[in-house]
Design an enzyme around this catalytic site. Structure first.
Site, PDB file in Angstrom:
ATOM      1  N   GLU A   1     -10.181   5.351  18.948  1.00  0.00           N
ATOM      2  CA  GLU A   1      -9.504   4.571  19.987  1.00  0.00           C
ATOM      3  C   GLU A   1      -9.748   3.065  19.820  1.00  0.00           C
ATOM      4  O   GLU A   1      -8.824   2.260  19.951  1.00  0.00           O
ATOM      5  CB  GLU A   1      -9.966   5.032  21.370  1.00  0.00           C
ATOM      6  CG  GLU A   1      -9.245   4.303  22.482  1.00  0.00           C
ATOM      7  CD  GLU A   1      -9.780   4.670  23.859  1.00  0.00           C
ATOM      8  OE1 GLU A   1     -10.647   5.557  23.945  1.00  0.00           O
ATOM      9  OE2 GLU A   1      -9.327   4.053  24.836  1.00  0.00           O
TER      10      GLU A   1
ATOM     11  N   HIS B   1      -7.980  -1.363   6.229  1.00  0.00           N
ATOM     12  CA  HIS B   1      -8.293  -2.648   6.861  1.00  0.00           C
ATOM     13  C   HIS B   1      -8.868  -3.610   5.820  1.00  0.00           C
ATOM     14  O   HIS B   1      -9.772  -3.235   5.069  1.00  0.00           O
ATOM     15  CB  HIS B   1      -9.289  -2.446   8.011  1.00  0.00           C
ATOM     16  CG  HIS B   1      -9.599  -3.722   8.718  1.00  0.00           C
ATOM     17  ND1 HIS B   1      -8.727  -4.296   9.622  1.00  0.00           N
ATOM     18  CD2 HIS B   1     -10.649  -4.572   8.607  1.00  0.00           C
ATOM     19  CE1 HIS B   1      -9.246  -5.437  10.046  1.00  0.00           C
ATOM     20  NE2 HIS B   1     -10.403  -5.622   9.450  1.00  0.00           N
TER      21      HIS B   1
ATOM     22  N   LEU C   1      -2.718   1.588  18.786  1.00  0.00           N
ATOM     23  CA  LEU C   1      -2.328   2.910  19.284  1.00  0.00           C
ATOM     24  C   LEU C   1      -3.245   3.337  20.420  1.00  0.00           C
ATOM     25  O   LEU C   1      -4.450   3.041  20.408  1.00  0.00           O
ATOM     26  CB  LEU C   1      -2.386   3.924  18.135  1.00  0.00           C
ATOM     27  CG  LEU C   1      -1.395   3.618  16.996  1.00  0.00           C
ATOM     28  CD1 LEU C   1      -1.738   4.410  15.744  1.00  0.00           C
ATOM     29  CD2 LEU C   1       0.041   3.903  17.441  1.00  0.00           C
TER      30      LEU C   1
ATOM     31  N   ASP D   1      -9.871  -0.866  14.667  1.00  0.00           N
ATOM     32  CA  ASP D   1     -10.625  -1.051  13.425  1.00  0.00           C
ATOM     33  C   ASP D   1     -12.034  -0.478  13.516  1.00  0.00           C
ATOM     34  O   ASP D   1     -13.012  -1.090  13.064  1.00  0.00           O
ATOM     35  CB  ASP D   1     -10.642  -2.532  13.012  1.00  0.00           C
ATOM     36  CG  ASP D   1      -9.231  -3.044  12.742  1.00  0.00           C
ATOM     37  OD1 ASP D   1      -8.390  -2.252  12.282  1.00  0.00           O
ATOM     38  OD2 ASP D   1      -8.962  -4.220  13.017  1.00  0.00           O
TER      39      ASP D   1
ATOM     40  N   ARG E   1       3.985   1.536  26.038  1.00  0.00           N
ATOM     41  CA  ARG E   1       3.365   1.997  24.796  1.00  0.00           C
ATOM     42  C   ARG E   1       3.469   3.535  24.657  1.00  0.00           C
ATOM     43  O   ARG E   1       3.819   4.026  23.584  1.00  0.00           O
ATOM     44  CB  ARG E   1       1.899   1.539  24.781  1.00  0.00           C
ATOM     45  CG  ARG E   1       1.329   1.309  23.415  1.00  0.00           C
ATOM     46  CD  ARG E   1      -0.081   0.756  23.534  1.00  0.00           C
ATOM     47  NE  ARG E   1      -0.116  -0.661  23.768  1.00  0.00           N
ATOM     48  CZ  ARG E   1      -0.125  -1.571  22.790  1.00  0.00           C
ATOM     49  NH1 ARG E   1      -0.096  -1.208  21.539  1.00  0.00           N
ATOM     50  NH2 ARG E   1      -0.174  -2.856  23.080  1.00  0.00           N
TER      51      ARG E   1
ATOM     52  N   ASN F   1       0.835  -1.214   0.000  1.00  0.00           N
ATOM     53  CA  ASN F   1       0.000   0.000   0.000  1.00  0.00           C
ATOM     54  C   ASN F   1       0.867   1.260   0.000  1.00  0.00           C
ATOM     55  O   ASN F   1       0.540   2.251  -0.640  1.00  0.00           O
ATOM     56  CB  ASN F   1      -0.950  -0.005   1.201  1.00  0.00           C
ATOM     57  CG  ASN F   1      -2.172  -0.857   0.931  1.00  0.00           C
ATOM     58  OD1 ASN F   1      -3.047  -0.469   0.170  1.00  0.00           O
ATOM     59  ND2 ASN F   1      -2.213  -2.025   1.546  1.00  0.00           N
TER      60      ASN F   1
ATOM     61  N   GLU G   1      -7.137  -2.227  -2.633  1.00  0.00           N
ATOM     62  CA  GLU G   1      -6.626  -1.196  -1.713  1.00  0.00           C
ATOM     63  C   GLU G   1      -5.675  -0.243  -2.441  1.00  0.00           C
ATOM     64  O   GLU G   1      -5.686   0.970  -2.200  1.00  0.00           O
ATOM     65  CB  GLU G   1      -5.884  -1.851  -0.535  1.00  0.00           C
ATOM     66  CG  GLU G   1      -6.815  -2.615   0.387  1.00  0.00           C
ATOM     67  CD  GLU G   1      -6.083  -3.364   1.501  1.00  0.00           C
ATOM     68  OE1 GLU G   1      -4.871  -3.631   1.352  1.00  0.00           O
ATOM     69  OE2 GLU G   1      -6.746  -3.677   2.509  1.00  0.00           O
TER      70      GLU G   1
HETATM   71  C1  GRF Z   1      -3.300  -4.663   3.921  1.00  0.00           C
HETATM   72  O1  GRF Z   1      -4.109  -5.679   3.419  1.00  0.00           O
HETATM   73  C2  GRF Z   1      -4.062  -3.783   4.880  1.00  0.00           C
HETATM   74  O2  GRF Z   1      -5.436  -3.806   4.680  1.00  0.00           O
HETATM   75  C3  GRF Z   1      -3.774  -4.411   6.236  1.00  0.00           C
HETATM   76  O3  GRF Z   1      -2.483  -4.925   6.134  1.00  0.00           O
HETATM   77  C4  GRF Z   1      -2.168  -5.194   4.779  1.00  0.00           C
HETATM   78  C5  GRF Z   1      -0.887  -4.485   4.513  1.00  0.00           C
HETATM   79  O4  GRF Z   1      -0.311  -4.891   3.308  1.00  0.00           O
HETATM   80  N1  GRF Z   1      -3.940  -3.451   7.302  1.00  0.00           N
HETATM   81  P1  GRF Z   1       0.921  -4.113   2.739  1.00  0.00           P
HETATM   82  O5  GRF Z   1       1.999  -4.121   3.795  1.00  0.00           O
HETATM   83  O6  GRF Z   1       0.489  -2.717   2.392  1.00  0.00           O
HETATM   84  O7  GRF Z   1       1.347  -4.898   1.519  1.00  0.00           O
END
Ligand code: GRF
Length: 216
Positions: A144, A111, A95, A147, A67, A16, A176
């Protein structure tokens, strides 16, 4: 036109991140990636940032007793980078409310499910185990609760016979890669507002455009 300064937090592969870097390589894209931060020194995604000439930083959560200590180090890096928006792109740490509240509607997560279905770290596996025929991805502002948070965009992905977590996860990521850069651009151009759980955009496209899977 000044471009929105975006920091990307990763833990692993970084596909991503790669999609965002590719979008931001276009000078007309309204955002630039100013820093990539990983909590894992071995994250393969760091190489994508280096190849694009974007400064990287490793802030290993294991180096901190608490944390809040880890998050203070993250925040220092984000502020040093001049980040105006933070994207969690496969960032595998939860977080705290304090951190989330310090980036009000400036913290975005990707997500791999149609939230609120299948929150958590095993969303693709959980969707397969539930036998759903359609799953997808959600781009949302972070709150908070894990997801949770106002939804910017969602896209559906079919579950096909014979799918496993690799094949389905990869098909979700392809979607994505189209949707995340579009969401970041929408935020960068302005006109995105959040009221309660609801995100509105000044130039809201017609419903059928929102429902159409951008990668199909
Ligand atoms: C993605 O599928 C995203 O939805 C999830 O983790 C994955 C990350 O993939 N939170 P990448 O590291 O961007 O390839």
């Amino acid at each position: 036109m000044a471009r929105l300064k975006v920091a990307v937090l990763i833990s692993g592969r970084g596909s991503n991140l790669q999609a965002l870097l590719a979008a931001a390589a276009d000078p007309d894209y309204p955002a630039e990636i100013v820093r990539v931060i990983s909590n894992e020194a071995t994250a393969p995604g760091l190489a994508h940032a280096e190849a694009a000439g974007v400064p990287t930083e490793v802030v290993e959560h294991r180096d901190f007793k608490s944390r809040p200590g880890f998050e203070a180090a993250l925040n220092a890096t984000l502020i040093d980078a001049g980040a105006e928006l933070v994207v969690l792109a496969g960032f595998m740490r939860v977080l705290t409310a304090d951190f989330v509240d310090s980036w009000p509607d400036r913290l975005v997560n990707v997500h791999p499910s149609l939230l609120p279905a299948f929150p958590g770290a095993a969303a693709v596996r959980d969707a397969l185990a539930a036998g759903v025929k359609v799953t997808g991805t959600t781009i949302h502002f972070v709150r908070e609760a894990v997801d949770d948070g106002p939804i910017l965009a969602q896209a559906a992905v079919p579950v096909l016979a014979g799918d496993d977590t690799d094949s389905l996860g990869s098909r979700i990521r392809t979607v994505e890669h189209a949707l995340l850069p579009r969401c970041v651009a929408r935020i960068a151009r302005g006109g995105v507002s959040v009221v309660g759980k609801w995100v509105t955009m000044d130039d809201e496209p017609p419903a059928e455009a929102v429902l159409t899977n951008p990668a199909v």
